[in-house]
Write a protein that holds these residues in place. Structure first.
Motif, PDB file in Angstrom:
ATOM      1  N   GLY A   1       4.782   0.119  11.430  1.00 57.84           N
ATOM      2  CA  GLY A   1       3.709  -0.716  11.520  1.00 57.84           C
ATOM      3  C   GLY A   1       3.487  -1.344  12.791  1.00 57.84           C
ATOM      4  O   GLY A   1       2.528  -1.866  13.618  1.00 57.84           O
ATOM      5  N   LEU A   2       4.865  -2.006  13.448  1.00 58.47           N
ATOM      6  CA  LEU A   2       4.844  -2.685  14.699  1.00 58.47           C
ATOM      7  C   LEU A   2       4.665  -1.531  15.825  1.00 58.47           C
ATOM      8  O   LEU A   2       4.134  -1.857  16.720  1.00 58.47           O
ATOM      9  N   MET A   3       5.108  -0.330  15.520  1.00 58.62           N
ATOM     10  CA  MET A   3       4.767   0.804  16.502  1.00 58.62           C
ATOM     11  C   MET A   3       3.183   1.100  16.652  1.00 58.62           C
ATOM     12  O   MET A   3       2.844   1.271  17.742  1.00 58.62           O
TER      13      MET A   3
ATOM     14  N   GLY B   1       0.240   1.313   0.929  1.00 52.69           N
ATOM     15  CA  GLY B   1       0.305   1.033   2.254  1.00 52.69           C
ATOM     16  C   GLY B   1       1.034   1.819   3.327  1.00 52.69           C
ATOM     17  O   GLY B   1       0.553   2.353   4.439  1.00 52.69           O
ATOM     18  N   LYS B   2       2.055   2.636   2.716  1.00 50.06           N
ATOM     19  CA  LYS B   2       2.760   3.743   3.558  1.00 50.06           C
ATOM     20  C   LYS B   2       1.979   4.885   3.651  1.00 50.06           C
ATOM     21  O   LYS B   2       2.076   5.579   4.866  1.00 50.06           O
ATOM     22  N   THR B   3       1.164   5.217   2.717  1.00 48.83           N
ATOM     23  CA  THR B   3       0.535   6.400   2.794  1.00 48.83           C
ATOM     24  C   THR B   3      -0.779   6.131   3.730  1.00 48.83           C
ATOM     25  O   THR B   3      -0.955   7.099   4.463  1.00 48.83           O
TER      26      THR B   3
ATOM     27  N   CYS C   1      -0.692   4.131   6.340  1.00 49.30           N
ATOM     28  CA  CYS C   1      -0.172   4.111   7.707  1.00 49.30           C
ATOM     29  C   CYS C   1       0.252   5.232   8.177  1.00 49.30           C
ATOM     30  O   CYS C   1       0.033   5.970   9.180  1.00 49.30           O
ATOM     31  N   ALA C   2       0.818   6.502   7.271  1.00 53.83           N
ATOM     32  CA  ALA C   2       1.331   7.824   7.872  1.00 53.83           C
ATOM     33  C   ALA C   2      -0.227   8.589   8.180  1.00 53.83           C
ATOM     34  O   ALA C   2       0.056   9.327   8.830  1.00 53.83           O
ATOM     35  N   ALA C   3      -1.107   8.322   7.312  1.00 56.41           N
ATOM     36  CA  ALA C   3      -2.366   8.710   7.694  1.00 56.41           C
ATOM     37  C   ALA C   3      -2.992   8.386   9.002  1.00 56.41           C
ATOM     38  O   ALA C   3      -3.627   9.476   9.646  1.00 56.41           O
ATOM     39  N   ILE C   4      -2.697   7.400   9.292  1.00 58.15           N
ATOM     40  CA  ILE C   4      -3.196   7.124  10.512  1.00 58.15           C
ATOM     41  C   ILE C   4      -2.460   7.573  11.466  1.00 58.15           C
ATOM     42  O   ILE C   4      -2.870   8.204  12.630  1.00 58.15           O
TER      43      ILE C   4
ATOM     44  N   TYR D   1      -4.711  -7.966  -4.865  1.00 63.67           N
ATOM     45  CA  TYR D   1      -3.852  -7.327  -5.741  1.00 63.67           C
ATOM     46  C   TYR D   1      -2.611  -6.725  -5.118  1.00 63.67           C
ATOM     47  O   TYR D   1      -2.694  -6.533  -3.688  1.00 63.67           O
ATOM     48  N   HIS D   2      -1.672  -6.213  -5.843  1.00 68.31           N
ATOM     49  CA  HIS D   2      -0.512  -5.662  -5.347  1.00 68.31           C
ATOM     50  C   HIS D   2      -0.531  -4.201  -4.989  1.00 68.31           C
ATOM     51  O   HIS D   2      -0.604  -3.293  -5.800  1.00 68.31           O
ATOM     52  N   SER D   3      -0.744  -3.813  -3.784  1.00 66.08           N
ATOM     53  CA  SER D   3      -0.869  -2.498  -2.961  1.00 66.08           C
ATOM     54  C   SER D   3       0.155  -1.718  -3.083  1.00 66.08           C
ATOM     55  O   SER D   3       0.247  -0.644  -3.050  1.00 66.08           O
ATOM     56  N   ALA D   4       1.609  -2.455  -3.206  1.00 66.40           N
ATOM     57  CA  ALA D   4       2.934  -1.804  -3.157  1.00 66.40           C
ATOM     58  C   ALA D   4       2.902  -0.709  -1.970  1.00 66.40           C
ATOM     59  O   ALA D   4       2.339  -1.027  -0.899  1.00 66.40           O
ATOM     60  N   SER D   5       3.460   0.549  -2.332  1.00 67.96           N
ATOM     61  CA  SER D   5       3.960   1.383  -1.354  1.00 67.96           C
ATOM     62  C   SER D   5       2.727   2.330  -0.943  1.00 67.96           C
ATOM     63  O   SER D   5       2.551   3.210   0.066  1.00 67.96           O
TER      64      SER D   5
END
Length: 227
Positions: free
Chosen positions: A215-217, A96-98, A100-103, A90-94
């Protein structure tokens, strides 16, 4: 008078008893099967009443109770009658940013990093090259983790940002839906076809490129693949 008082007391006891009975019925334990059925019906109603949705996927897990259940309602897409599965793409869209920020928030809480850390301490020069250059001055060493997370780093946006040459990325995808990009290719697109929108910390500008860097960081900090 005593009879009236006694009747009142008896009526109060009956009312309280009925009330407690109703509360007990309303709060009686519901079987896991009944809970799952109610959730399934609710999800089905959501899909049926929302024309923009073809399906809903839901996973519920509770370490406290041991409850774990997955739900998949609807079809794989609007043009398909194939039922959606628990593991359907499924298309998770942005969203994923949430995640990433949570991590990053967790890492800050653990004391591994700080929001004020410079991203150049984690990302190599070849990755940051050309992404933060304004009027011949490279500002990559001034960009902080906080600025990337808050979309204030000044870096361009590969997805919807204007280009100085070639086609915008959306136009490329529209004409060739099978195109795929690595993180490095997306950074190269911004580096070669776009310009920074401002100095680090100067303004808000929503940027997907910034979250590629995050993500790379994250891979560099944790020494493992982002996935």
């Amino acid at each position: 008078m005593k009879k009236i008082t006694l009747r009142v007391i008896v009526c109060m006891i009956i009312v309280v008893g009925i009330g407690l009975g109703i509360i007990a019925i309303m709060n009686r334990p519901i079987s896991e099967e009944a809970v799952n059925e109610k959730i399934e019906k609710h999800l089905t109603k959501i899909v049926e009443n929302n024309d923009s949705l073809s399906s809903v996927l839901l996973t519920i897990q509770s370490n406290q109770t041991g409850y774990f259940e997955q739900f998949a309602v609807g079809t794989q897409n609007k043009l398909s009658e194939q039922p959606v599965q628990f593991d359907s793409q499924y298309h998770s869209a942005s969203i994923g940013k949430t995640m990433c920020a949570a991590i990053y928030g967790m890492l800050v809480d653990e004391g591994k990093i700080s929001y004020d850390d410079k991203i150049s301490s984690w990302l190599a020069d070849d990755i940051l090259k050309g992404l933060f250059v304004i009027d011949g001055i490279d500002y990559k060493d001034q960009v902080t983790l906080q600025q990337l997370l808050s979309h204030t780093s000044g870096v361009g946006d590969y997805f919807e940002g204007p280009v100085t040459s070639g086609k915008p990325l959306l136009a490329m995808i529209t004409t060739n839906p099978d195109l795929s990009f690595t993180p490095e290719k997306l950074l190269a697109f911004t580096r070669e076809n776009q310009e920074p929108v401002g100095l680090p910390g100067q303004q808000f500008y929503y940027t997907d490129t910034g979250f590629i860097l995050l993500g790379l960081m994250l891979e560099a900090i944790e020494q493992k693949k982002y996935a």
